[in-house]
Design an enzyme around this catalytic site. Structure first.
Site, PDB file in Angstrom:
ATOM      1  N   GLU A 118      35.614  53.824  40.806  1.00  0.00           N
ATOM      2  CA  GLU A 118      35.809  52.623  41.534  1.00  0.00           C
ATOM      3  C   GLU A 118      33.811  52.715  41.959  1.00  0.00           C
ATOM      4  O   GLU A 118      33.750  51.930  43.637  1.00  0.00           O
ATOM      5  CB  GLU A 118      36.202  51.106  42.318  1.00  0.00           C
ATOM      6  CG  GLU A 118      37.150  51.111  41.650  1.00  0.00           C
ATOM      7  CD  GLU A 118      38.134  49.577  41.361  1.00  0.00           C
ATOM      8  OE1 GLU A 118      37.550  49.050  42.641  1.00  0.00           O
ATOM      9  OE2 GLU A 118      38.805  48.914  40.903  1.00  0.00           O
ATOM     10  N   GLU A 166      43.580  51.307  36.351  1.00  0.00           N
ATOM     11  CA  GLU A 166      44.303  50.121  37.039  1.00  0.00           C
ATOM     12  C   GLU A 166      44.206  47.840  36.345  1.00  0.00           C
ATOM     13  O   GLU A 166      43.414  48.095  35.552  1.00  0.00           O
ATOM     14  CB  GLU A 166      43.234  50.016  38.663  1.00  0.00           C
ATOM     15  CG  GLU A 166      43.208  50.771  39.062  1.00  0.00           C
ATOM     16  CD  GLU A 166      42.348  50.707  40.507  1.00  0.00           C
ATOM     17  OE1 GLU A 166      42.451  49.408  41.389  1.00  0.00           O
ATOM     18  OE2 GLU A 166      41.912  51.617  40.831  1.00  0.00           O
TER      19      GLU A 166
HETATM   20  O1  AHR Z   1      45.005  48.493  43.845  1.00  0.00           O
HETATM   21  C1  AHR Z   1      43.950  47.893  44.389  1.00  0.00           C
HETATM   22  C2  AHR Z   1      42.406  48.179  44.412  1.00  0.00           C
HETATM   23  O2  AHR Z   1      42.330  47.320  43.541  1.00  0.00           O
HETATM   24  C3  AHR Z   1      42.108  49.439  44.841  1.00  0.00           C
HETATM   25  O3  AHR Z   1      42.729  50.837  46.188  1.00  0.00           O
HETATM   26  C4  AHR Z   1      40.927  50.066  44.053  1.00  0.00           C
HETATM   27  O4  AHR Z   1      40.583  50.712  43.307  1.00  0.00           O
HETATM   28  C5  AHR Z   1      40.845  48.903  43.525  1.00  0.00           C
HETATM   29  O5  AHR Z   1      39.627  48.312  43.909  1.00  0.00           O
END
Ligand code: AHR
Length: 506
Positions: free
Chosen positions: A173, A292
């Site tokens: 990210e 994610e």
């Molecule tokens: O999954 C929780 C967090 O969400 C992770 O660390 C990050 O990559 C995202 O913002």
């Protein structure tokens, strides 16, 4: 319209279902690693301190590839801290989650745990506070058989064979202002490209994932993908997507439409990636690593906060992001799986974020039990039943109005067909709040079929959840009344429900 027709045609192939679509994600965050998967004092702990009850649940969940060690955590992580004798490893401050990191678990221990749960490793390198050199050092440590400084260090640390890790995330990210060392698109694109280039000079067999946008809602979305891939196209294989969904302001319709939101996000990332492909006249196609995705109540006050802590308040394994999932969440979650399957020609890797205790399908109590959250069930069922080819199944259904996405279909579905195994599966969600829908699936093109399994996730109480006190309150039930007659599979799905039906073919 309460009657819904769907037709299942084995020639309407999307693509082979990639096992990597059923990946997970383990971050050093809260009670995920420590007190989650690793709790040496737990009665079920094995000789390496890993909870056997958790290992069994992860196996049952059916997770293919697990992304590690972050997440935001990786952007401040020094991988060297997590290798070598445990008693010599340094304790550090984790600035991402305002926690204490003891480094008791690192690459060797985590890889050993993956062997126990039967999953592969997808490793992220730190491009927040570190750069190319540390990334190639880590690759040398992990993948070079021996005879070099880093590979010999690995062998000295007790691992003779290389870890042979084939998928590598180039940071995490990096578009997000919250990220340690976050960068603008040009700077990140150049860094990602150079890092991947250097890593592939060492091991051309690896595949690399460039960070895409942290969400569809980022102001930089689209331009970020175009710019990053403009720099890195030749050196990377995937662009990532991240998306979390939650019910906001009591707007259930919008929440139920999350699968549609995810679909549009995917379609736009594909357009951005293919735009760069055209500009470069490249023969190569960049796939999506949706590394994610989940339901996450980010905007709801949760027990435990990591923000605004003084440095002497940092804790080891604090309770963070321990969302409790309801039946409604499980239905939305199931619909996200349908969307991922329907796009598996371009989304060839995905990671449910996360796995244990932290926005997780599996929860544990220190010294106590481990249990399945509601979201466990659609994941486990889809991972087990979706094999072979994913099939596009055109759905004709009524719609409901949403604040952001306009009219969205009540019913969504996808199917899979495994010619070799002689099986097929249909995954259906009824997102309508106003009542049941009878879904008629024309399966005649498959030839003779019978129902092998039919599972339903539904409840009169959409807020029902599994908890420490009542860990088995919610579980899938048999989908009653499912029947095949004259080549038509008929299913009745209550309001807000998700179903998985597997068929024996022939
Ligand atoms: O999954 C929780 C967090 O969400 C992770 O660390 C990050 O990559 C995202 O913002």
């Amino acid at each position: 319209m309460t009657d819904v027709t769907v037709s299942l045609d084995p020639s309407a192939r999307i693509g082979a279902v990639p096992r990597r679509l059923f990946g997970g994600f383990v971050e050093h965050l809260g009670r995920h690693v420590y007190d989650g998967i690793h709790e040496p004092s737990h009665p079920s702990a094995d000789e390496d301190g890993f909870r056997r009850d958790v290992i069994e649940l992860v196996r049952e969940l059916g997770v293919s590839t697990i992304r590690y060690p972050g997440g935001n955590f990786v952007s401040g992580y020094r991988w060297e801290d997590g290798v070598g004798p445990q008693e010599e490893r340094p304790t550090r401050l984790d600035l991402a989650w305002h926690s204490i990191e003891t480094n008791e678990v690192g690459l060797h221990e985590f890889s050993g745990w993956l062997d126990k749960v039967g999953s592969d490793l997808m490793l992220a390198v730190n491009l927040g506070t570190r750069g190319i050199e540390e990334a190639v050092d880590l690759l040398e440590y992990a993948n070079v058989p021996g005879g070099t400084a880093m590979s010999e260090l690995r062998r000295d640390n007790g691992r003779d064979e290389p870890f042979a890790i084939d998928m590598w995330c180039l940071g995490n990210e990096m578009d997000g202002p919250w990220q340690l060392g976050h960068l603008d698109a040009d700077s990140y694109g150049r860094l990602a490209s150079r890092t991947a280039h250097a890593m592939k000079l060492m091991d051309p067999s690896i595949r690399t994932v460039a960070c895409g946008s942290s969400s569809w809602d980022m102001d930089t979305f689209g331009a970020w993908e175009r710019t990053v891939l403009g720099h890195a196209y030749d050196n990377v294989d995937y662009i990532s997507c991240h998306a979390y969904y939650e019910e906001r302001d009591g707007d259930r319709a919008a929440f139920l439409a999350s699968g549609e939101h995810m679909a549009r996000f995917i379609q736009e990332v594909v357009i951005a990636a293919d735009h760069v492909k055209a500009l470069k006249r490249s023969d190569k196609t960049i796939d999506i690593s949706f590394d994610e995705w989940n339901v996450w109540y980010m905007n709801r006050p949760a027990p435990g906060s990591f923000d605004g802590k003084a440095v002497d308040e940092f804790e080891f394994a604090p309770r963070l992001l321990e969302d409790r999932y309801t039946v409604l969440d499980a239905v939305v979650f199931g619909s996200l799986l349908i969307t991922l399957l329907r796009h598996c020609d371009r989304v060839t890797s995905a990671s449910l974020a996360q796995l244990v205790n932290v926005i997780a399908p599996i929860m544990t109590e220190p010294g106590g039990p481990a249990w399945r959250q509601t979201t466990f069930f659609p994941f486990a069922l889809t991972s087990r039943l979706a094999t072979g080819q994913a099939l596009r199944v055109p759905v004709t259904s009524g719609t409901f109005a949403t604040s952001r996405l306009g009219e969205v279909a009540d019913v969504d579905a996808v199917a899979t067909w495994d010619e070799e195994a002689g099986t097929a599966a249909v995954f259906v969600v009824n997102r309508a709040l106003d009542g049941s829908r009878t879904v008629r699936v024309d399966v005649s093109a498959l030839g003779s079929t019978s129902i092998a399994e039919a599972h339903l996730i539904a409840d009169d109480d959409l807020d029902a959840a599994n908890t420490l006190e009542d860990p088995e309150r919610v579980a899938p039930v048999d989908l009653e009344g499912a029947v095949i007659e004259e080549g038509v599979l008929t299913l009745t799905l209550p309001a807000v429900s998700w179903a998985a039906v597997s068929l024996q073919v022939g």
